[in-house]
Design a protein around this motif. Structure first.
Motif, PDB file in Angstrom:
ATOM      1  N   ILE A   1       0.807  -1.223   0.000  1.00  0.00           N
ATOM      2  CA  ILE A   1       0.000   0.000   0.000  1.00  0.00           C
ATOM      3  C   ILE A   1       0.840   1.273   0.000  1.00  0.00           C
ATOM      4  O   ILE A   1       0.470   2.251  -0.627  1.00  0.00           O
ATOM      5  CB  ILE A   1      -1.025   0.008   1.141  1.00  0.00           C
ATOM      6  N   GLU A   2       1.974   1.300   0.662  1.00  0.00           N
ATOM      7  CA  GLU A   2       2.784   2.514   0.727  1.00  0.00           C
ATOM      8  C   GLU A   2       3.172   2.992  -0.670  1.00  0.00           C
ATOM      9  O   GLU A   2       3.144   4.166  -0.942  1.00  0.00           O
ATOM     10  CB  GLU A   2       4.042   2.278   1.569  1.00  0.00           C
ATOM     11  N   LEU A   3       3.558   2.078  -1.531  1.00  0.00           N
ATOM     12  CA  LEU A   3       3.969   2.459  -2.873  1.00  0.00           C
ATOM     13  C   LEU A   3       2.777   2.837  -3.734  1.00  0.00           C
ATOM     14  O   LEU A   3       2.790   3.836  -4.428  1.00  0.00           O
ATOM     15  CB  LEU A   3       4.751   1.312  -3.533  1.00  0.00           C
ATOM     16  N   SER A   4       1.721   2.065  -3.710  1.00  0.00           N
ATOM     17  CA  SER A   4       0.579   2.324  -4.570  1.00  0.00           C
ATOM     18  C   SER A   4      -0.288   3.454  -4.052  1.00  0.00           C
ATOM     19  O   SER A   4      -0.910   4.157  -4.832  1.00  0.00           O
ATOM     20  CB  SER A   4      -0.244   1.057  -4.758  1.00  0.00           C
ATOM     21  N   LEU A   5      -0.342   3.668  -2.753  1.00  0.00           N
ATOM     22  CA  LEU A   5      -1.201   4.710  -2.210  1.00  0.00           C
ATOM     23  C   LEU A   5      -0.785   6.087  -2.711  1.00  0.00           C
ATOM     24  O   LEU A   5      -1.629   6.860  -3.172  1.00  0.00           O
ATOM     25  CB  LEU A   5      -1.203   4.667  -0.679  1.00  0.00           C
TER      26      LEU A   5
ATOM     27  N   HIS B   1       0.856   6.763  -5.367  1.00  0.00           N
ATOM     28  CA  HIS B   1       0.556   6.761  -6.805  1.00  0.00           C
ATOM     29  C   HIS B   1      -0.927   7.063  -7.026  1.00  0.00           C
ATOM     30  O   HIS B   1      -1.280   7.900  -7.856  1.00  0.00           O
ATOM     31  CB  HIS B   1       0.942   5.408  -7.416  1.00  0.00           C
ATOM     32  N   PHE B   2      -1.793   6.393  -6.281  1.00  0.00           N
ATOM     33  CA  PHE B   2      -3.238   6.610  -6.414  1.00  0.00           C
ATOM     34  C   PHE B   2      -3.635   8.026  -6.006  1.00  0.00           C
ATOM     35  O   PHE B   2      -4.482   8.651  -6.646  1.00  0.00           O
ATOM     36  CB  PHE B   2      -4.028   5.594  -5.587  1.00  0.00           C
TER      37      PHE B   2
ATOM     38  N   GLU C   1      -2.698  10.300  -8.792  1.00  0.00           N
ATOM     39  CA  GLU C   1      -3.616  10.122  -9.926  1.00  0.00           C
ATOM     40  C   GLU C   1      -4.957  10.785  -9.696  1.00  0.00           C
ATOM     41  O   GLU C   1      -5.457  11.494 -10.558  1.00  0.00           O
ATOM     42  CB  GLU C   1      -3.831   8.632 -10.205  1.00  0.00           C
TER      43      GLU C   1
ATOM     44  N   GLN D   1      -1.514  11.328   2.817  1.00  0.00           N
ATOM     45  CA  GLN D   1      -1.132   9.923   2.979  1.00  0.00           C
ATOM     46  C   GLN D   1      -0.870   9.600   4.445  1.00  0.00           C
ATOM     47  O   GLN D   1      -1.294   8.547   4.938  1.00  0.00           O
ATOM     48  CB  GLN D   1       0.101   9.599   2.149  1.00  0.00           C
TER      49      GLN D   1
ATOM     50  N   ARG E   1      -5.322  -2.960   1.467  1.00  0.00           N
ATOM     51  CA  ARG E   1      -5.198  -2.852   0.009  1.00  0.00           C
ATOM     52  C   ARG E   1      -5.835  -1.541  -0.435  1.00  0.00           C
ATOM     53  O   ARG E   1      -6.662  -0.975   0.267  1.00  0.00           O
ATOM     54  CB  ARG E   1      -5.936  -4.000  -0.677  1.00  0.00           C
TER      55      ARG E   1
ATOM     56  N   THR F   1      -7.489   0.472  -4.093  1.00  0.00           N
ATOM     57  CA  THR F   1      -7.847   0.445  -5.516  1.00  0.00           C
ATOM     58  C   THR F   1      -8.330   1.828  -5.916  1.00  0.00           C
ATOM     59  O   THR F   1      -8.929   2.542  -5.108  1.00  0.00           O
ATOM     60  CB  THR F   1      -8.958  -0.578  -5.831  1.00  0.00           C
TER      61      THR F   1
END
Length: 135
Positions: free
Chosen positions: A2-6, A8-9, A12, A110, A129, A131
């Protein structure tokens, strides 16, 4: 992870011109812990909540059917984070909304998400997770 994708999300959703985007943070069992929307979309929902332009809106839903709902709600109400949220009548559930303007920075947003997951849901951030989708 989650740290990496959060981040990014968050980047976005804040930078996109697409309407009706939704960032969901959820448990491994699929229960949604936190939903994040663009303020421009939430203002069209006709709910009694003052929406600021150029912001992300956090939505916390406390539903009696969710895991440890009463304990989660109690931890939330007793946390320092609750002062940023407003209770709103929404889908006949215990629902709270908060506005986080883009100007405070995505790192602070974050960090607030991580704090919510830890303090309210008593979970390690890495066990959740995320999305990003359009609705």
């Amino acid at each position: 992870m989650i740290e990496l994708s959060l981040m990014h999300f968050l980047t976005e959703i804040s930078a996109s011109n697409e309407k009706n985007m939704q960032l969901d943070i959820f448990r491994d069992n699929g229960e949604v812990l936190l939903q994040i929307f663009k303020s421009e979309d939430v203002k069209n929902w006709n709910i009694e909540f003052d929406v600021t332009k150029e912001a992300l809106i956090f939505q916390l839903l406390f539903n009696k059917n969710k895991t440890e709902n009463s304990a989660n709600l109690s931890r939330f109400l007793n946390s320092s984070l609750s002062k940023n949220f407003q209770r709103v009548e929404f889908y006949k559930q215990e629902t709270y909304f908060a506005t986080f303007p883009y100007t405070i920075g995505l790192e602070i947003i974050q960090s607030t998400i991580n704090q919510l997951i830890s303090e309210v849901y008593n979970l390690e951030v890495m066990t959740t997770r995320a999305t990003l989708k359009a609705y």
